[in-house]
Design a protein around this motif. Sequence first.
Motif, PDB file in Angstrom:
ATOM      1  N   PRO A   1      31.310  31.222  50.105  1.00 44.95           N
ATOM      2  CA  PRO A   1      30.921  31.944  50.846  1.00 44.95           C
ATOM      3  C   PRO A   1      31.488  33.443  50.603  1.00 44.95           C
ATOM      4  N   MET A   2      30.978  34.591  50.468  1.00 42.55           N
ATOM      5  CA  MET A   2      31.547  35.855  50.168  1.00 42.55           C
ATOM      6  C   MET A   2      32.741  36.336  51.008  1.00 42.55           C
ATOM      7  N   ARG A   3      33.890  36.663  50.254  1.00 42.77           N
ATOM      8  CA  ARG A   3      34.839  37.069  51.016  1.00 42.77           C
ATOM      9  C   ARG A   3      35.268  38.526  50.490  1.00 42.77           C
ATOM     10  N   PHE A   4      35.837  39.398  51.499  1.00 40.17           N
ATOM     11  CA  PHE A   4      36.130  40.586  51.134  1.00 40.17           C
ATOM     12  C   PHE A   4      37.587  40.880  51.061  1.00 40.17           C
ATOM     13  N   SER A   5      38.038  41.672  50.109  1.00 40.65           N
ATOM     14  CA  SER A   5      39.574  42.005  50.241  1.00 40.65           C
ATOM     15  C   SER A   5      39.689  43.339  49.793  1.00 40.65           C
ATOM     16  N   TRP A   6      40.949  43.990  50.172  1.00 43.55           N
ATOM     17  CA  TRP A   6      41.117  45.216  49.734  1.00 43.55           C
ATOM     18  C   TRP A   6      42.266  45.173  48.518  1.00 43.55           C
ATOM     19  N   VAL A   7      41.899  45.919  47.435  1.00 43.65           N
ATOM     20  CA  VAL A   7      42.757  45.760  46.326  1.00 43.65           C
ATOM     21  C   VAL A   7      43.660  47.174  46.170  1.00 43.65           C
ATOM     22  N   THR A   8      44.654  47.018  46.282  1.00 45.12           N
ATOM     23  CA  THR A   8      45.479  48.294  46.069  1.00 45.12           C
ATOM     24  C   THR A   8      45.910  48.509  44.730  1.00 45.12           C
ATOM     25  N   CYS A   9      45.841  49.617  44.029  1.00 45.97           N
ATOM     26  CA  CYS A   9      46.196  49.740  42.501  1.00 45.97           C
ATOM     27  C   CYS A   9      47.051  50.951  42.248  1.00 45.97           C
ATOM     28  N   GLN A  10      47.481  51.524  43.399  1.00 46.72           N
ATOM     29  CA  GLN A  10      48.465  52.715  43.180  1.00 46.72           C
ATOM     30  C   GLN A  10      49.489  52.351  42.063  1.00 46.72           C
ATOM     31  N   PRO A  11      49.913  53.336  41.112  1.00 46.19           N
ATOM     32  CA  PRO A  11      49.561  54.767  41.496  1.00 46.19           C
ATOM     33  C   PRO A  11      48.334  55.387  40.712  1.00 46.19           C
ATOM     34  N   ASN A  12      47.552  54.350  40.123  1.00 43.08           N
ATOM     35  CA  ASN A  12      46.507  54.681  39.216  1.00 43.08           C
ATOM     36  C   ASN A  12      45.448  55.218  39.987  1.00 43.08           C
ATOM     37  N   CYS A  13      44.951  54.488  41.031  1.00 36.47           N
ATOM     38  CA  CYS A  13      43.810  54.896  41.696  1.00 36.47           C
ATOM     39  C   CYS A  13      43.889  54.655  43.427  1.00 36.47           C
ATOM     40  N   ARG A  14      42.791  54.882  44.135  1.00 38.29           N
ATOM     41  CA  ARG A  14      42.813  54.550  45.361  1.00 38.29           C
ATOM     42  C   ARG A  14      42.778  53.176  45.643  1.00 38.29           C
ATOM     43  N   GLY A  15      42.175  52.267  45.140  1.00 41.69           N
ATOM     44  CA  GLY A  15      41.978  50.939  45.508  1.00 41.69           C
ATOM     45  C   GLY A  15      40.595  50.844  45.395  1.00 41.69           C
ATOM     46  N   TRP A  16      40.075  49.603  45.753  1.00 43.88           N
ATOM     47  CA  TRP A  16      38.748  49.163  45.912  1.00 43.88           C
ATOM     48  C   TRP A  16      38.439  47.768  46.722  1.00 43.88           C
ATOM     49  N   VAL A  17      37.218  47.316  47.131  1.00 42.79           N
ATOM     50  CA  VAL A  17      36.885  46.344  47.691  1.00 42.79           C
ATOM     51  C   VAL A  17      36.626  45.315  46.730  1.00 42.79           C
ATOM     52  N   SER A  18      37.002  44.217  46.788  1.00 43.72           N
ATOM     53  CA  SER A  18      36.557  42.903  46.109  1.00 43.72           C
ATOM     54  C   SER A  18      35.591  41.999  46.931  1.00 43.72           C
ATOM     55  N   ALA A  19      34.321  42.104  46.314  1.00 46.25           N
ATOM     56  CA  ALA A  19      33.410  41.144  47.050  1.00 46.25           C
ATOM     57  C   ALA A  19      32.948  39.977  46.225  1.00 46.25           C
ATOM     58  N   VAL A  20      33.467  38.775  46.539  1.00 50.57           N
ATOM     59  CA  VAL A  20      33.195  37.571  45.805  1.00 50.57           C
ATOM     60  C   VAL A  20      32.508  36.462  46.543  1.00 50.57           C
ATOM     61  N   GLY A  21      31.652  35.732  45.795  1.00 54.86           N
ATOM     62  CA  GLY A  21      30.781  34.493  46.435  1.00 54.86           C
ATOM     63  C   GLY A  21      29.427  34.943  46.886  1.00 54.86           C
ATOM     64  N   ILE A  22      28.761  34.098  47.752  1.00 52.81           N
ATOM     65  CA  ILE A  22      27.489  34.155  47.876  1.00 52.81           C
ATOM     66  C   ILE A  22      27.278  34.764  49.239  1.00 52.81           C
ATOM     67  N   VAL A  23      26.196  35.337  49.874  1.00 54.35           N
ATOM     68  CA  VAL A  23      25.958  36.027  50.935  1.00 54.35           C
ATOM     69  C   VAL A  23      25.512  34.551  51.731  1.00 54.35           C
ATOM     70  N   THR A  24      25.943  34.608  53.172  1.00 53.31           N
ATOM     71  CA  THR A  24      25.593  33.700  54.081  1.00 53.31           C
ATOM     72  C   THR A  24      24.996  34.445  55.295  1.00 53.31           C
ATOM     73  N   ALA A  25      24.615  33.838  56.377  1.00 53.30           N
ATOM     74  CA  ALA A  25      24.491  34.214  57.611  1.00 53.30           C
ATOM     75  C   ALA A  25      25.559  35.071  58.248  1.00 53.30           C
ATOM     76  N   GLU A  26      26.937  34.594  57.903  1.00 57.33           N
ATOM     77  CA  GLU A  26      27.935  34.881  58.386  1.00 57.33           C
ATOM     78  C   GLU A  26      28.651  36.358  57.999  1.00 57.33           C
ATOM     79  N   THR A  27      28.138  36.470  56.545  1.00 56.81           N
ATOM     80  CA  THR A  27      28.528  37.626  55.630  1.00 56.81           C
ATOM     81  C   THR A  27      28.448  39.339  56.358  1.00 56.81           C
ATOM     82  N   PRO A  28      27.342  39.537  56.776  1.00 51.22           N
ATOM     83  CA  PRO A  28      27.385  40.800  57.290  1.00 51.22           C
ATOM     84  C   PRO A  28      28.492  41.077  58.508  1.00 51.22           C
ATOM     85  N   GLY A  29      28.553  39.926  59.314  1.00 49.47           N
ATOM     86  CA  GLY A  29      29.653  40.046  60.320  1.00 49.47           C
ATOM     87  C   GLY A  29      30.864  39.973  59.927  1.00 49.47           C
ATOM     88  N   ASP A  30      31.135  39.277  58.813  1.00 46.26           N
ATOM     89  CA  ASP A  30      32.567  39.164  58.033  1.00 46.26           C
ATOM     90  C   ASP A  30      32.910  40.557  57.749  1.00 46.26           C
TER      91      ASP A  30
END
Length: 264
Positions: free
Chosen positions: A35-64
């Motif tokens: 199931p898809m999970r979200f995590s914030w990836v910090t890459c300072q000082p090179n950039c602001r960072g980004w959201v990693s979204a990995v996995g399949i979308v399930t009924a719980e994913t929008p709420g997650d």
Amino acid sequence: MLLSAAARFVALLGLMAMLGASAYADVALEERKLPMRFSWVTCQPNCRGWVSAVGIVTAETPGDFDEFARRHQLKGETVVLDSSGGSVNDSIALGRRFRELGMLTTVGVSVLTHSARGERANVSPEAYCESMCVFLLLSGKLRYVPEQAHVRVHQIWMGDRADNARAASYSAEDLMTVERDIGRLAKYTFDMGGAGDLLSLSLNVPPWEDLHELSREELRVTNLITNDKVAQLGSPNAAVVELTSKSLQGLFVSIATAASAGQE
């Protein structure tokens, strides 16, 4: 806001250009099946960072994602996708949330490397965005697909019969459900600025055949990439561009203008 977000997007593309295919593929494959999970990836000082979204979308994913968004300021940030797809209607709901936040989308695998200088975040472009993930990619205000990434499509199908779709039996209600979801997907595609070519390519591949991998030309005609200039930033020189340079600002003024005109 769009200009600032686009500048951060370029910094991320530079990091993607620095890291090619590697040993992360096997681990990423296993995570794409969960199931898809979200995590914030910090890459300072090179950039602001980004959201990693990995996995399949399930009924719980929008709420997650909503819960994740409450803990982070995500407006205008970049989502890095690595996914095998998932639920049609829940992917549509998630994609609309991405668009409401003005998020940018790309395909990649977020990786952490360790060195004497400490931990550093990078993005490997050797990643997969398949099935409904492709429509999540479409939700980005700006969209970039690196050359090494694999974007693959096929028909939507009833999840409980997708593994043996040819031999399964179907009722009139089942057919009604599939046709209803195709209608919702078509509306979503046009709302996101996608082209009918994307639906045509997807709906021509039944689930018992191999997924169709989109060529660079197909990525353009389906509007899955927003601008050729963004794609060209995947070259090695992109990693050394100064974000404050006038030339870069001028580049993204034109890109931002095109994106606003073409997707709103």
